[in-house]
Design a protein around this motif. Structure first.
Motif, PDB file in Angstrom:
ATOM      1  N   LEU A 137       0.832  -1.192   0.000  1.00 11.93           N
ATOM      2  CA  LEU A 137       0.000   0.000   0.000  1.00 11.93           C
ATOM      3  C   LEU A 137       0.876   1.255   0.000  1.00 11.93           C
ATOM      4  O   LEU A 137       2.009   1.235   0.471  1.00 11.93           O
ATOM      5  CB  LEU A 137      -0.902   0.025   1.246  1.00 11.93           C
ATOM      6  CG  LEU A 137      -1.946  -1.090   1.367  1.00 11.93           C
ATOM      7  CD1 LEU A 137      -2.462  -1.152   2.799  1.00 11.93           C
ATOM      8  CD2 LEU A 137      -3.093  -0.870   0.396  1.00 11.93           C
ATOM      9  N   ARG A 138       0.315   2.350  -0.518  1.00 10.09           N
ATOM     10  CA  ARG A 138       0.989   3.639  -0.426  1.00 10.09           C
ATOM     11  C   ARG A 138       0.358   4.401   0.734  1.00 10.09           C
ATOM     12  O   ARG A 138      -0.843   4.657   0.737  1.00 10.09           O
ATOM     13  CB  ARG A 138       0.844   4.420  -1.741  1.00 10.09           C
ATOM     14  CG  ARG A 138       1.669   5.690  -1.776  1.00 10.09           C
ATOM     15  CD  ARG A 138       1.801   6.262  -3.177  1.00 10.09           C
ATOM     16  NE  ARG A 138       0.528   6.642  -3.765  1.00 10.09           N
ATOM     17  CZ  ARG A 138       0.402   7.407  -4.853  1.00 10.09           C
ATOM     18  NH1 ARG A 138       1.493   7.840  -5.468  1.00 10.09           N
ATOM     19  NH2 ARG A 138      -0.785   7.703  -5.350  1.00 10.09           N
ATOM     20  N   LEU A 139       1.183   4.757   1.736  1.00 16.96           N
ATOM     21  CA  LEU A 139       0.669   5.341   2.964  1.00 16.96           C
ATOM     22  C   LEU A 139       0.916   6.845   3.027  1.00 16.96           C
ATOM     23  O   LEU A 139       1.983   7.330   2.638  1.00 16.96           O
ATOM     24  CB  LEU A 139       1.332   4.683   4.179  1.00 16.96           C
ATOM     25  CG  LEU A 139       1.223   3.164   4.302  1.00 16.96           C
ATOM     26  CD1 LEU A 139       1.905   2.699   5.580  1.00 16.96           C
ATOM     27  CD2 LEU A 139      -0.238   2.711   4.278  1.00 16.96           C
ATOM     28  N   PHE A 140      -0.087   7.563   3.540  1.00 19.63           N
ATOM     29  CA  PHE A 140       0.001   9.003   3.772  1.00 19.63           C
ATOM     30  C   PHE A 140      -0.342   9.244   5.241  1.00 19.63           C
ATOM     31  O   PHE A 140      -1.417   8.836   5.696  1.00 19.63           O
ATOM     32  CB  PHE A 140      -0.976   9.761   2.877  1.00 19.63           C
ATOM     33  CG  PHE A 140      -0.719   9.607   1.406  1.00 19.63           C
ATOM     34  CD1 PHE A 140      -0.078  10.609   0.691  1.00 19.63           C
ATOM     35  CD2 PHE A 140      -1.114   8.452   0.733  1.00 19.63           C
ATOM     36  CE1 PHE A 140       0.170  10.461  -0.671  1.00 19.63           C
ATOM     37  CE2 PHE A 140      -0.869   8.294  -0.624  1.00 19.63           C
ATOM     38  CZ  PHE A 140      -0.223   9.299  -1.322  1.00 19.63           C
ATOM     39  N   GLY A 141       0.565   9.879   5.990  1.00 15.13           N
ATOM     40  CA  GLY A 141       0.330  10.113   7.412  1.00 15.13           C
ATOM     41  C   GLY A 141       0.217  11.592   7.725  1.00 15.13           C
ATOM     42  O   GLY A 141       0.986  12.410   7.207  1.00 15.13           O
ATOM     43  N   VAL A 142      -0.741  11.938   8.579  1.00 15.11           N
ATOM     44  CA  VAL A 142      -0.961  13.336   8.967  1.00 15.11           C
ATOM     45  C   VAL A 142      -0.854  13.444  10.479  1.00 15.11           C
ATOM     46  O   VAL A 142      -1.531  12.712  11.209  1.00 15.11           O
ATOM     47  CB  VAL A 142      -2.336  13.840   8.494  1.00 15.11           C
ATOM     48  CG1 VAL A 142      -2.538  15.300   8.917  1.00 15.11           C
ATOM     49  CG2 VAL A 142      -2.479  13.692   6.988  1.00 15.11           C
ATOM     50  N   THR A 143      -0.007  14.352  10.951  1.00 11.63           N
ATOM     51  CA  THR A 143       0.142  14.562  12.387  1.00 11.63           C
ATOM     52  C   THR A 143       0.079  16.044  12.698  1.00 11.63           C
ATOM     53  O   THR A 143       0.285  16.890  11.826  1.00 11.63           O
ATOM     54  CB  THR A 143       1.458  13.941  12.893  1.00 11.63           C
ATOM     55  OG1 THR A 143       1.417  13.809  14.305  1.00 11.63           O
ATOM     56  CG2 THR A 143       2.674  14.776  12.488  1.00 11.63           C
ATOM     57  N   ASP A 209      -4.213   3.351  -1.917  1.00 13.71           N
ATOM     58  CA  ASP A 209      -3.676   4.441  -1.105  1.00 13.71           C
ATOM     59  C   ASP A 209      -4.403   4.489   0.229  1.00 13.71           C
ATOM     60  O   ASP A 209      -5.640   4.395   0.273  1.00 13.71           O
ATOM     61  CB  ASP A 209      -3.849   5.791  -1.810  1.00 13.71           C
ATOM     62  CG  ASP A 209      -2.895   5.965  -2.981  1.00 13.71           C
ATOM     63  OD1 ASP A 209      -1.946   5.161  -3.097  1.00 13.71           O
ATOM     64  OD2 ASP A 209      -3.105   6.899  -3.779  1.00 13.71           O
ATOM     65  N   VAL A 210      -3.649   4.657   1.312  1.00 14.11           N
ATOM     66  CA  VAL A 210      -4.249   4.742   2.647  1.00 14.11           C
ATOM     67  C   VAL A 210      -3.799   6.037   3.308  1.00 14.11           C
ATOM     68  O   VAL A 210      -2.592   6.308   3.414  1.00 14.11           O
ATOM     69  CB  VAL A 210      -3.851   3.551   3.534  1.00 14.11           C
ATOM     70  CG1 VAL A 210      -4.436   3.711   4.927  1.00 14.11           C
ATOM     71  CG2 VAL A 210      -4.326   2.248   2.907  1.00 14.11           C
ATOM     72  N   VAL A 211      -4.767   6.848   3.719  1.00 15.29           N
ATOM     73  CA  VAL A 211      -4.494   8.098   4.422  1.00 15.29           C
ATOM     74  C   VAL A 211      -4.869   7.902   5.877  1.00 15.29           C
ATOM     75  O   VAL A 211      -5.978   7.445   6.179  1.00 15.29           O
ATOM     76  CB  VAL A 211      -5.304   9.266   3.824  1.00 15.29           C
ATOM     77  CG1 VAL A 211      -4.833  10.593   4.408  1.00 15.29           C
ATOM     78  CG2 VAL A 211      -5.204   9.290   2.301  1.00 15.29           C
ATOM     79  N   MET A 212      -3.955   8.227   6.785  1.00 14.53           N
ATOM     80  CA  MET A 212      -4.247   7.974   8.190  1.00 14.53           C
ATOM     81  C   MET A 212      -3.756   9.091   9.094  1.00 14.53           C
ATOM     82  O   MET A 212      -2.767   9.758   8.808  1.00 14.53           O
ATOM     83  CB  MET A 212      -3.637   6.636   8.629  1.00 14.53           C
ATOM     84  CG  MET A 212      -2.143   6.525   8.500  1.00 14.53           C
ATOM     85  SD  MET A 212      -1.531   4.860   8.906  1.00 14.53           S
ATOM     86  CE  MET A 212      -1.805   4.826  10.671  1.00 14.53           C
TER      87      MET A 212
END
Length: 517
Positions: A137-143, A209-212
């Motif tokens: 998977l292609r991961l996108f992380g937001v903090t 794509d996974v946005v978390m």
């Protein structure tokens, strides 16, 4: 290998069933010592648990040490329930101290494995047990302190036009924009054994794509160890969670961790901590966004209308016009974070514009409560000082009359921010209503009194109600034409934590009921 099956319904909880995996395969890529063996090579594991109450036959129990509970104290309990193996990282606490036993004697019939760090090991075994879904998977992380949920929703809304998506965060799991009822044990970022299970579920349902959302708690507790993100986003850093991090330096250090495991870093350059994020991070590429500072993706010419916000965005050498059907300067920042993220991976500009223009908002984020009485009531998740500033200023911009702010602070959490939030609400509002949020095991009166100390430093009139339902009914009863009532703090939550109990409570539904009356 993990097999995922699910039953869907309007309110039905999605069920995930698992196949078993050999213990030696689960322990791949981990250094460990066998303290007690019971058919190690033949042992099959059917589940990984960190809560002894969830241990079942053939489960693997990982002993984690928390602030109040140490999993090493429950080895006998999980053994009695049929657990096949346990992982420990503290031999002294894990030993059986009963009389007439050897120093490291454990219950019979269970394999005991020692590792250096059980939390880090949990990430690896959870990935192994679920066939390492993150690798596919292609991961996108937001903090960040504020904006994580809105930014993930916006990014996902853009990406969904191009590829199948998954969204993981405070409001739960979504696949291609559809909510999936798989509850998390912890909010925002699931624990590793759940997170990798969810990633595999997304993968098997076609996700690419996974946005978390990646919380500071998750980073400190190693929940995302082993994951590598295509893009990591930093929204901002303001005072919150000091009960957990103790200092802002510790809080910042946790945020930095995300930018040591990401290919590209997208950073809000208007935030005073952005420079440290970039200096201490190790991303191959950086992209900055903001409004007040020269940067890679910058908003200018911002105009609010009844329909939403119009603004231009300077992207490199080009100036592009954008429309967003939500208002508020903080939402412009959220949109810039999403625009910069999509730009970083080469997304077509028309898709970016379409994704921002079609963004319909997030449940519990400036959510207007519909009514036929002409009243303006909004539910919002703001529960930090900065979050309260943002929501009150945003509502003030479109309110002709008074801004009434109803809020509280959570119990057993950062007590220092209570008078700060009280002072902010008093300075920016025309009237305040102080009430309970999630008091947990604290006395609500004590929490309210601390907030009241801040409000009384201003000239703002206020009321206090321990009962949140009564507070909401009162707030609506004093609304006049042109006024706005902000019900802040709980947003999308449909429960209230009082003592040790989780009670049904939904600000949105309570407000609807009050206005219907």
């Amino acid at each position: 290998m993990l097999k995922i099956q699910a039953e869907r319904g309007s309110n039905a909880e999605t069920r995930i069933t698992k196949q078993v995996m050999k213990l030696d395969l689960i322990m791949q890529d981990i250094e460990y010592e066998i303290l007690q063996e019971c058919n190690f090579n033949a042992t099959e594991i059917g589940d990984i648990v960190i809560d002894s109450r969830k241990a079942t036959k053939n489960s693997l129990f990982v002993c984690l040490r928390g602030a109040q509970v140490d999993g090493h104290e429950f080895i006998a309990d999980v053994a009695a329930k049929g657990a096949a193996a346990v992982i420990v990282d503290n031999i002294d606490r894990a030993e059986n101290t009963s009389a007439n036993t050897n120093k490291h004697a454990y219950p019979s019939g269970i394999t005991v494995l020692h590792v250096n760090n059980a939390r880090r090991a949990l990430c690896v075994i959870s990935a192994n047990f679920n066939n390492r879904p993150a690798k596919k998977l292609r991961l996108f992380g937001v903090t960040g302190t504020n904006g994580k949920t809105s930014v993930t929703y916006m990014i996902e809304n853009i990406l969904r036009q191009i590829t199948p998506t998954g969204l993981i965060g405070t409001i739960g799991l979504h696949i291609n924009g559809n909510p999936i009822n798989i509850p998390f044990t912890t909010s925002t970022t699931p624990d590793p054994q759940e997170l990798h299970q969810i990633l595999d579920y997304i993968l098997q349902n076609g996700g690419k794509d996974v946005v978390m959302e990646v919380s500071s708690h998750a980073l400190k507790l190693h929940k995302v160890d082993g994951l590598f993100f295509e893009v990591a986003v930093f929204t901002n850093l303001t005072q919150d969670h000091m009960d957990f991090h103790r200092t802002m330096d510790n809080y910042l250090a946790c945020k930095v961790r995300l930018f040591t495991r990401s290919k590209c870093g997208v950073v809000n350059v208007d935030d005073k901590y952005s420079k440290q994020i970039i200096e201490r991070g190790t991303c191959e590429k950086w992209l900055t966004y903001g409004i007040n500072t020269p940067c890679d993706v910058r908003a200018v010419n911002i105009v609010d209308s009844d329909e939403g916000s119009e603004f231009s965005v300077q992207i490199g050498e080009t100036l592009e016009q954008f429309f967003m059907p939500t208002k508020g300067l903080f939402n412009i920042y959220n949109a810039l974070a999403a625009i910069a993220t999509a730009t970083a991976i080469g997304t077509d500009l028309s898709k970016i514009k379409s994704g921002i223009a079609s963004f319909g908002g997030v449940p519990g984020r400036i959510q207007i409560v519909p009514n036929n009485r002409g009243l303006r009531v909004l539910v919002d998740y703001a529960h930090s000082p900065d979050g309260l500033v943002n929501i009150i200023n945003a509502v003030r911009a479109f309110t002709d009359g008074k801004v009434i702010t109803l809020f509280g602070c959570g119990g057993d959490r950062d007590a220092e921010k209570r008078p700060i939030m009280g002072r902010i609400a008093g300075e920016l509002s025309d009237h305040c209503i102080i009430t309970s949020d999630n008091p947990r095991t604290e006395q609500p009166d004590k929490i309210i009194a601390a907030i009241q100390d801040g409000v009384t430093e201003t000239n703002c009139p206020f009321d206090t109600f321990v009962d949140r339902r009564t507070a909401i009914f009162h707030g609506i009863s004093i609304l006049q034409p042109g006024d706005s009532l902000i019900i802040a703090g709980k947003g999308h939550e449909n429960y209230q934590l009082i003592g040790k109990d989780t009670l049904p409570f939904d600000d949105f539904e309570i407000a609807k009921s009050a206005m219907a009356g």
